[in-house]
Motif scaffolding. Structure first.
Motif, mmCIF file in Angstrom:
data_model
loop_
_atom_site.group_PDB
_atom_site.id
_atom_site.type_symbol
_atom_site.label_atom_id
_atom_site.label_comp_id
_atom_site.label_asym_id
_atom_site.label_seq_id
_atom_site.Cartn_x
_atom_site.Cartn_y
_atom_site.Cartn_z
ATOM 1 N N MET A 147 0.957 -1.212 0.151
ATOM 2 C CA MET A 147 -0.035 -0.025 0.024
ATOM 3 C C MET A 147 0.999 1.367 0.173
ATOM 4 O O MET A 147 0.699 2.124 -0.861
ATOM 5 N N ALA A 148 1.961 1.237 0.896
ATOM 6 C CA ALA A 148 2.989 2.379 0.979
ATOM 7 C C ALA A 148 3.463 2.437 -0.174
ATOM 8 O O ALA A 148 3.923 3.755 -0.807
ATOM 9 N N ARG A 149 3.939 1.516 -0.836
ATOM 10 C CA ARG A 149 4.524 1.571 -1.893
ATOM 11 C C ARG A 149 3.844 2.322 -3.501
ATOM 12 O O ARG A 149 4.343 3.047 -4.103
ATOM 13 N N THR A 150 2.739 1.810 -3.383
ATOM 14 C CA THR A 150 1.780 2.381 -4.355
ATOM 15 C C THR A 150 1.512 3.627 -4.380
ATOM 16 O O THR A 150 1.469 4.725 -5.229
ATOM 17 N N ALA A 151 1.268 4.059 -2.755
ATOM 18 C CA ALA A 151 0.966 5.534 -2.565
ATOM 19 C C ALA A 151 2.309 6.544 -2.996
ATOM 20 O O ALA A 151 2.151 7.654 -3.523
ATOM 21 N N ASP A 152 3.788 5.954 -2.634
ATOM 22 C CA ASP A 152 4.625 6.496 -3.215
ATOM 23 C C ASP A 152 4.777 6.774 -4.481
ATOM 24 O O ASP A 152 5.505 7.773 -5.224
ATOM 25 N N HIS A 153 4.483 5.690 -5.455
ATOM 26 C CA HIS A 153 4.499 5.423 -6.720
ATOM 27 C C HIS A 153 3.492 6.602 -7.318
ATOM 28 O O HIS A 153 3.899 7.518 -8.160
ATOM 29 N N ASP A 154 2.375 6.781 -6.728
ATOM 30 C CA ASP A 154 1.355 7.673 -7.260
ATOM 31 C C ASP A 154 1.885 9.068 -6.903
ATOM 32 O O ASP A 154 1.703 10.038 -7.631
ATOM 33 N N ALA A 155 2.447 9.438 -5.890
ATOM 34 C CA ALA A 155 2.953 10.625 -5.287
ATOM 35 C C ALA A 155 3.887 10.976 -6.174
ATOM 36 O O ALA A 155 4.151 12.508 -6.738
ATOM 37 N N ARG A 156 4.896 10.406 -6.594
ATOM 38 C CA ARG A 156 6.048 10.703 -7.665
ATOM 39 C C ARG A 156 5.486 10.803 -8.869
ATOM 40 O O ARG A 156 5.695 11.915 -9.639
ATOM 41 N N ARG A 157 4.512 10.051 -9.310
ATOM 42 C CA ARG A 157 3.963 10.717 -10.655
ATOM 43 C C ARG A 157 3.275 11.820 -10.580
ATOM 44 O O ARG A 157 3.175 12.676 -11.811
ATOM 45 N N ARG A 158 2.374 12.289 -9.494
ATOM 46 C CA ARG A 158 1.712 13.383 -9.519
ATOM 47 C C ARG A 158 3.102 14.694 -9.531
ATOM 48 O O ARG A 158 2.584 15.684 -9.750
ATOM 49 N N GLN A 159 4.084 14.438 -8.635
ATOM 50 C CA GLN A 159 5.003 15.480 -8.561
ATOM 51 C C GLN A 159 5.720 15.722 -9.910
ATOM 52 O O GLN A 159 5.987 16.772 -10.252
ATOM 53 N N ILE A 160 5.864 14.788 -10.801
ATOM 54 C CA ILE A 160 6.376 14.811 -12.064
ATOM 55 C C ILE A 160 5.636 15.691 -12.970
ATOM 56 O O ILE A 160 5.783 16.636 -13.566
ATOM 57 N N ALA A 161 4.226 15.355 -12.931
ATOM 58 C CA ALA A 161 3.127 15.864 -13.551
ATOM 59 C C ALA A 161 3.003 17.401 -13.043
ATOM 60 O O ALA A 161 2.924 18.104 -14.062
ATOM 61 N N ALA A 162 3.145 17.822 -11.889
ATOM 62 C CA ALA A 162 3.412 19.096 -11.586
ATOM 63 C C ALA A 162 4.370 19.780 -12.243
ATOM 64 O O ALA A 162 4.215 20.937 -12.217
ATOM 65 N N ALA A 163 5.523 19.221 -12.128
ATOM 66 C CA ALA A 163 6.793 20.011 -12.953
ATOM 67 C C ALA A 163 6.498 20.188 -14.261
ATOM 68 O O ALA A 163 6.701 21.338 -14.716
ATOM 69 N N VAL A 164 5.795 19.155 -14.921
ATOM 70 C CA VAL A 164 5.485 19.272 -16.225
ATOM 71 C C VAL A 164 4.522 20.637 -16.665
ATOM 72 O O VAL A 164 4.724 21.517 -17.380
ATOM 73 N N ARG A 165 3.577 20.705 -15.578
ATOM 74 C CA ARG A 165 2.389 21.589 -15.517
ATOM 75 C C ARG A 165 3.119 22.917 -15.550
ATOM 76 O O ARG A 165 2.780 23.847 -16.355
ATOM 77 N N GLN A 166 3.877 23.258 -14.606
ATOM 78 C CA GLN A 166 4.618 24.408 -14.388
ATOM 79 C C GLN A 166 5.462 24.818 -15.481
ATOM 80 O O GLN A 166 5.497 25.918 -15.986
ATOM 81 N N LEU A 167 6.262 23.907 -16.283
ATOM 82 C CA LEU A 167 6.977 24.306 -17.134
ATOM 83 C C LEU A 167 6.207 24.655 -18.502
ATOM 84 O O LEU A 167 6.536 25.732 -19.310
#
Length: 214
Positions: free
Chosen positions: A1-21
């Motif tokens: 469960m924690a691993r999945t949460a970390d995976h999703d959090a990283r994807r969101r963080q990367i998407a946020a970076a793309v959004r900003q750029l």
């Protein structure tokens, strides 16, 4: 469960970076190296989650739409709580799609970059088509609900009405983004957009909701 949460959090963080750029400098600014630097990850980690630029943009667009949908859900909840007519709730919800502030202008740029990219990518094009179809379906359902409560005439074509309103919102979003300082008839483009949207909804929701009659 924690691993999945970390995976999703990283994807969101990367998407946020793309959004900003994209919001700051456009789609050409999106490279794996720049995304990795903005997100605080290694290039390898970004490539692990997103093997192509299209995959990066797809995830980012999905995240933007999730944010928009969350705000729309809030407007609907507020409308139900305050016993507002469907037309009022529809106006508040559709206004969330218009680039009337810095955050929503950033969202607009992401979604338009996605749509432009989708012209040459069938997979992205299908997502863009489905997203537009979902908006029309939600509007059609609002019109149908309006028929049931008395706000909309029984013979109104829900699909035609939803298509017309969706097209108006799309066009208004373009004009608001392209020239936010424009004045029309002595009025700012944002107030003009509000008036045009209200008029379009008033032409469909012509009655009074029986649910709220006193």
């Amino acid at each position: 469960m924690a691993r999945t949460a970390d995976h999703d959090a990283r994807r969101r963080q990367i998407a946020a970076a793309v959004r900003q750029l994209v919001a700051e400098d456009g789609l050409d600014a999106v490279t794996v190296a720049r995304v990795a630097k903005r997100a605080g990850f290694s290039v390898g980690l970004v490539q692990h989650y997103f093997p192509s630029k299209d995959a990066l943009l797809l995830q980012t667009c999905r995240q933007v739409m999730a944010d928009v949908n969350a705000r729309v859900a809030e407007r609907i909840t507020e409308g139900v709580t305050d016993a507002q007519p469907i037309s009022v709730v529809a106006f508040a919800s559709l206004r969330e799609l218009l680039p009337v502030d810095a955050s929503r202008r950033g969202e607009y740029r992401v979604t338009r970059a996605f749509r432009g990219r989708a012209l040459d990518n069938p997979d992205l094009a299908e997502v863009a088509r489905a997203t537009a179809a979902e908006l029309r379906a939600q509007l059609a359902q609002a019109v149908t609900n309006g028929k049931e409560c008395g706000e909309v005439k029984a013979d109104t074509d829900a699909e035609l009405a939803s298509t017309r309103i969706a097209a108006l919102v799309d066009g208004l979003a373009d004009q608001l983004y392209q020239d936010p300082a424009r004045r029309v008839g002595g009025h700012g483009i944002e107030s003009v957009a509000d008036r045009l949207l209200r008029t379009a909804l008033d032409e469909v929701f012509t009655g009074e909701c029986r649910q709220y009659r006193r």
